[in-house]
Motif scaffolding. Structure first.
Motif, mmCIF file in Angstrom:
data_model
loop_
_atom_site.group_PDB
_atom_site.id
_atom_site.type_symbol
_atom_site.label_atom_id
_atom_site.label_comp_id
_atom_site.label_asym_id
_atom_site.label_seq_id
_atom_site.Cartn_x
_atom_site.Cartn_y
_atom_site.Cartn_z
ATOM 1 N N VAL A 167 14.657 0.490 -12.277
ATOM 2 C CA VAL A 167 14.673 1.585 -11.301
ATOM 3 C C VAL A 167 13.543 2.572 -11.578
ATOM 4 C CG1 VAL A 167 15.999 3.576 -10.464
ATOM 5 C CG2 VAL A 167 17.117 1.369 -10.750
ATOM 6 N N LEU A 168 13.299 2.892 -12.852
ATOM 7 C CA LEU A 168 12.188 3.789 -13.175
ATOM 8 C C LEU A 168 10.846 3.180 -12.768
ATOM 9 C CD1 LEU A 168 13.160 5.247 -16.679
ATOM 10 C CD2 LEU A 168 13.061 6.452 -14.496
ATOM 11 N N ALA A 169 10.645 1.896 -13.070
ATOM 12 C CA ALA A 169 9.389 1.240 -12.692
ATOM 13 C C ALA A 169 9.227 1.215 -11.177
ATOM 14 C CB ALA A 169 9.363 -0.179 -13.253
ATOM 15 N N GLU A 170 10.286 0.911 -10.459
ATOM 16 C CA GLU A 170 10.215 0.874 -8.998
ATOM 17 C C GLU A 170 9.975 2.264 -8.421
ATOM 18 O OE1 GLU A 170 13.409 -2.782 -9.048
ATOM 19 O OE2 GLU A 170 13.997 -0.822 -8.288
ATOM 20 N N LEU A 171 10.539 3.276 -9.050
ATOM 21 C CA LEU A 171 10.346 4.641 -8.561
ATOM 22 C C LEU A 171 8.890 5.067 -8.703
ATOM 23 C CD1 LEU A 171 12.050 6.969 -7.386
ATOM 24 C CD2 LEU A 171 12.289 7.843 -9.699
ATOM 25 N N VAL A 172 8.284 4.784 -9.851
ATOM 26 C CA VAL A 172 6.890 5.156 -10.072
ATOM 27 C C VAL A 172 5.964 4.360 -9.160
ATOM 28 C CG1 VAL A 172 5.012 5.159 -11.753
ATOM 29 C CG2 VAL A 172 7.308 5.879 -12.446
ATOM 30 N N LEU A 173 6.131 3.035 -9.141
ATOM 31 C CA LEU A 173 5.267 2.194 -8.315
ATOM 32 C C LEU A 173 5.470 2.478 -6.832
ATOM 33 C CD1 LEU A 173 5.579 -1.229 -10.184
ATOM 34 C CD2 LEU A 173 3.646 0.337 -10.204
ATOM 35 N N GLY A 174 6.729 2.656 -6.424
ATOM 36 C CA GLY A 174 7.003 2.936 -5.019
ATOM 37 C C GLY A 174 6.395 4.248 -4.561
ATOM 38 N N THR A 175 6.431 5.273 -5.420
ATOM 39 C CA THR A 175 5.827 6.560 -5.075
ATOM 40 C C THR A 175 4.314 6.444 -4.961
ATOM 41 O OG1 THR A 175 7.632 7.719 -6.218
ATOM 42 C CG2 THR A 175 5.626 8.975 -5.765
ATOM 43 N N LEU A 176 3.687 5.713 -5.882
ATOM 44 C CA LEU A 176 2.236 5.516 -5.817
ATOM 45 C C LEU A 176 1.837 4.769 -4.544
ATOM 46 C CD1 LEU A 176 1.460 4.563 -9.540
ATOM 47 C CD2 LEU A 176 1.010 6.745 -8.395
ATOM 48 N N ILE A 177 2.584 3.731 -4.212
ATOM 49 C CA ILE A 177 2.287 2.976 -2.989
ATOM 50 C C ILE A 177 2.475 3.850 -1.757
ATOM 51 C CG2 ILE A 177 3.048 1.042 -1.561
ATOM 52 C CD1 ILE A 177 3.747 -0.429 -4.156
ATOM 53 N N ALA A 178 3.530 4.670 -1.757
ATOM 54 C CA ALA A 178 3.775 5.557 -0.618
ATOM 55 C C ALA A 178 2.646 6.569 -0.449
ATOM 56 C CB ALA A 178 5.112 6.273 -0.796
ATOM 57 N N LEU A 179 2.114 7.080 -1.552
ATOM 58 C CA LEU A 179 0.992 8.022 -1.472
ATOM 59 C C LEU A 179 -0.254 7.354 -0.892
ATOM 60 C CD1 LEU A 179 1.436 9.873 -4.882
ATOM 61 C CD2 LEU A 179 1.803 10.829 -2.601
ATOM 62 N N VAL A 180 -0.470 6.082 -1.260
ATOM 63 C CA VAL A 180 -1.611 5.358 -0.701
ATOM 64 C C VAL A 180 -1.412 5.117 0.792
ATOM 65 C CG1 VAL A 180 -2.875 3.174 -0.754
ATOM 66 C CG2 VAL A 180 -2.188 4.273 -2.889
ATOM 67 N N LEU A 181 -0.198 4.705 1.178
ATOM 68 C CA LEU A 181 0.074 4.454 2.596
ATOM 69 C C LEU A 181 -0.029 5.722 3.426
ATOM 70 C CD1 LEU A 181 3.120 2.003 2.379
ATOM 71 C CD2 LEU A 181 0.765 1.451 2.996
ATOM 72 N N GLU A 182 0.340 6.860 2.812
ATOM 73 C CA GLU A 182 0.260 8.120 3.546
ATOM 74 C C GLU A 182 -1.180 8.431 3.944
ATOM 75 O OE1 GLU A 182 1.612 12.795 2.955
ATOM 76 O OE2 GLU A 182 0.910 11.584 1.265
ATOM 77 N N ARG A 183 -2.130 8.061 3.095
ATOM 78 C CA ARG A 183 -3.532 8.350 3.374
ATOM 79 C C ARG A 183 -4.121 7.402 4.419
ATOM 80 N NH1 ARG A 183 -6.155 11.825 0.029
ATOM 81 N NH2 ARG A 183 -4.961 12.640 -1.726
ATOM 82 N N VAL A 206 10.296 -8.371 -13.781
ATOM 83 C CA VAL A 206 9.093 -8.413 -12.940
ATOM 84 C C VAL A 206 9.439 -8.951 -11.559
ATOM 85 C CG1 VAL A 206 6.865 -9.576 -12.634
ATOM 86 C CG2 VAL A 206 7.462 -8.560 -14.836
ATOM 87 N N ALA A 207 10.224 -10.018 -11.505
ATOM 88 C CA ALA A 207 10.625 -10.579 -10.215
ATOM 89 C C ALA A 207 11.439 -9.579 -9.404
ATOM 90 C CB ALA A 207 11.428 -11.863 -10.436
ATOM 91 N N ASP A 208 12.308 -8.829 -10.065
ATOM 92 C CA ASP A 208 13.134 -7.836 -9.377
ATOM 93 C C ASP A 208 12.285 -6.675 -8.877
ATOM 94 O OD1 ASP A 208 15.332 -6.575 -8.374
ATOM 95 O OD2 ASP A 208 16.191 -6.011 -10.292
ATOM 96 N N ILE A 209 11.363 -6.186 -9.712
ATOM 97 C CA ILE A 209 10.504 -5.069 -9.325
ATOM 98 C C ILE A 209 9.604 -5.465 -8.158
ATOM 99 C CG2 ILE A 209 8.589 -3.618 -10.118
ATOM 100 C CD1 ILE A 209 9.925 -3.700 -12.902
ATOM 101 N N TRP A 210 9.077 -6.685 -8.188
ATOM 102 C CA TRP A 210 8.226 -7.169 -7.091
ATOM 103 C C TRP A 210 8.982 -7.149 -5.762
ATOM 104 C CZ3 TRP A 210 9.051 -11.654 -4.150
ATOM 105 C CH2 TRP A 210 8.015 -12.001 -3.282
ATOM 106 N N LYS A 211 10.247 -7.507 -5.793
ATOM 107 C CA LYS A 211 11.005 -7.595 -4.549
ATOM 108 C C LYS A 211 11.475 -6.244 -4.030
ATOM 109 C CE LYS A 211 15.234 -9.446 -2.520
ATOM 110 N NZ LYS A 211 14.597 -9.519 -1.184
ATOM 111 N N THR A 212 11.877 -5.353 -4.909
ATOM 112 C CA THR A 212 12.560 -4.138 -4.466
ATOM 113 C C THR A 212 11.693 -2.885 -4.453
ATOM 114 O OG1 THR A 212 13.396 -3.893 -6.731
ATOM 115 C CG2 THR A 212 14.846 -4.946 -5.133
ATOM 116 N N THR A 213 10.500 -2.929 -5.054
ATOM 117 C CA THR A 213 9.610 -1.766 -4.971
ATOM 118 C C THR A 213 9.278 -1.383 -3.532
ATOM 119 O OG1 THR A 213 8.658 -2.152 -7.159
ATOM 120 C CG2 THR A 213 7.333 -0.886 -5.608
ATOM 121 N N PRO A 214 9.051 -2.331 -2.605
ATOM 122 C CA PRO A 214 8.787 -1.933 -1.213
ATOM 123 C C PRO A 214 9.893 -1.086 -0.596
ATOM 124 C CG PRO A 214 8.182 -4.222 -1.538
ATOM 125 C CD PRO A 214 8.857 -3.782 -2.792
#
Length: 264
Positions: free
Chosen positions: A47-63, A129-137
């Motif tokens: 959950v921590l890894a997904e939270l960090v990666l998901g926030t970074l991806i969201a910031l990129v998508l926002e731009r 890794v498999a779980d983070i890949w699937k649920t980070t989006p």
């Protein structure tokens, strides 16, 4: 069922009496204690890894704007939309010790193939890794929705006052994002703590019981060993732990929000 004597026969099962012995078996079981520890640590880590990666991806998508954001969001949702059993089987092919592409890549890099699912620690990391890949989006989409709803004038005022991009995000935007982050974390805690299909397909709980979650343990006890009473106790203990964890998280979130409101 977890508080009753369960008699299993060819015609089904029958409940009789009242007992707490099933929970006594759990508390004295090293296998159950390991499943609790593994599930808790696995939930926190993913959950921590997904939270960090998901926030970074969201910031990129926002731009991004227009069609670029739409295409990126469509691609981002593909792993999340994929059935977990299917994605787990795909990762199992890549991790395969004979013909897996990741095994072959590790051999080319280090000269010796890595057995991703054959030993305890690599198996845990590989499953995570498999779980983070699937649920980070999923986390990224929720955080992006929160970012799109933030008032622009607050960030602009912080920049006018001399705050750089990092300070404006950490001190201004991130506190305003906490409701969206809370929703994402709660959903992911519920899903990660009850994880069953990914270890069932990818590792079967192995090697040994290295990747055996509480949900998988309950299934094996109830439907493989046909111990319905202890299996029901595992399920009930899992639900109780999830409930306590979510309540503690919500209480901490509300307390923090209350302190900030009092400070302002």
């Amino acid at each position: 069922m977890s508080l009753s004597n369960v008699d299993v026969s060819a015609g089904g099962f029958r409940l009789s009496g009242f007992t707490t012995g099933h929970y006594g078996l759990l508390l004295g079981s090293e296998r159950w204690r390991y499943a609790v520890l593994f599930t808790v640590l696995y939930t926190i880590g993913t959950v921590l890894a997904e939270l960090v990666l998901g926030t970074l991806i969201a910031l990129v998508l926002e731009r991004l704007g227009g069609a670029g954001r739409s295409w990126m969001m469509a691609l981002l949702l593909l792993p999340w939309a994929m059935i977990t059993v299917v994605s787990a089987q795909l990762w199992a092919y890549m991790y395969n010790g004979v013909y897996g592409i990741l095994t072959s890549a590790s051999e080319n890099l280090t000269g010796e193939p890595v057995q991703f699912l054959g030993t305890r620690f690599p198996a845990i990391i590989s499953m995570a890794v498999a779980d983070i890949w699937k649920t980070t989006p999923f986390v990224a989409i929720i955080v992006l929705a929160g970012l799109m709803m933030l008032p622009k004038d607050v960030t602009e005022a912080a920049r006018v006052d001399g705050a750089d991009a990092w300070t404006a995000f950490w001190r201004v935007r991130l506190p305003l994002l906490r409701p969206a982050l809370t929703i994402a974390v709660l959903f992911r805690i519920l899903q990660a703590f009850g994880i069953f299909d990914l270890p069932f397909v990818l590792t079967g709980g192995g090697p040994g019981n290295a990747t055996e979650s509480l949900a998988l343990l309950g299934w094996q006890v109830m439907f493989t060993n046909l111990d319905f009473g202890p299996g029901a106790a595992v399920a009930a203990s899992t639900a109780a732990l999830v409930l306590v964890g979510c309540l503690l998280f919500l209480r901490a979130f509300r307390s923090q929000v209350g302190e900030e409101e009092a400070g302002t």
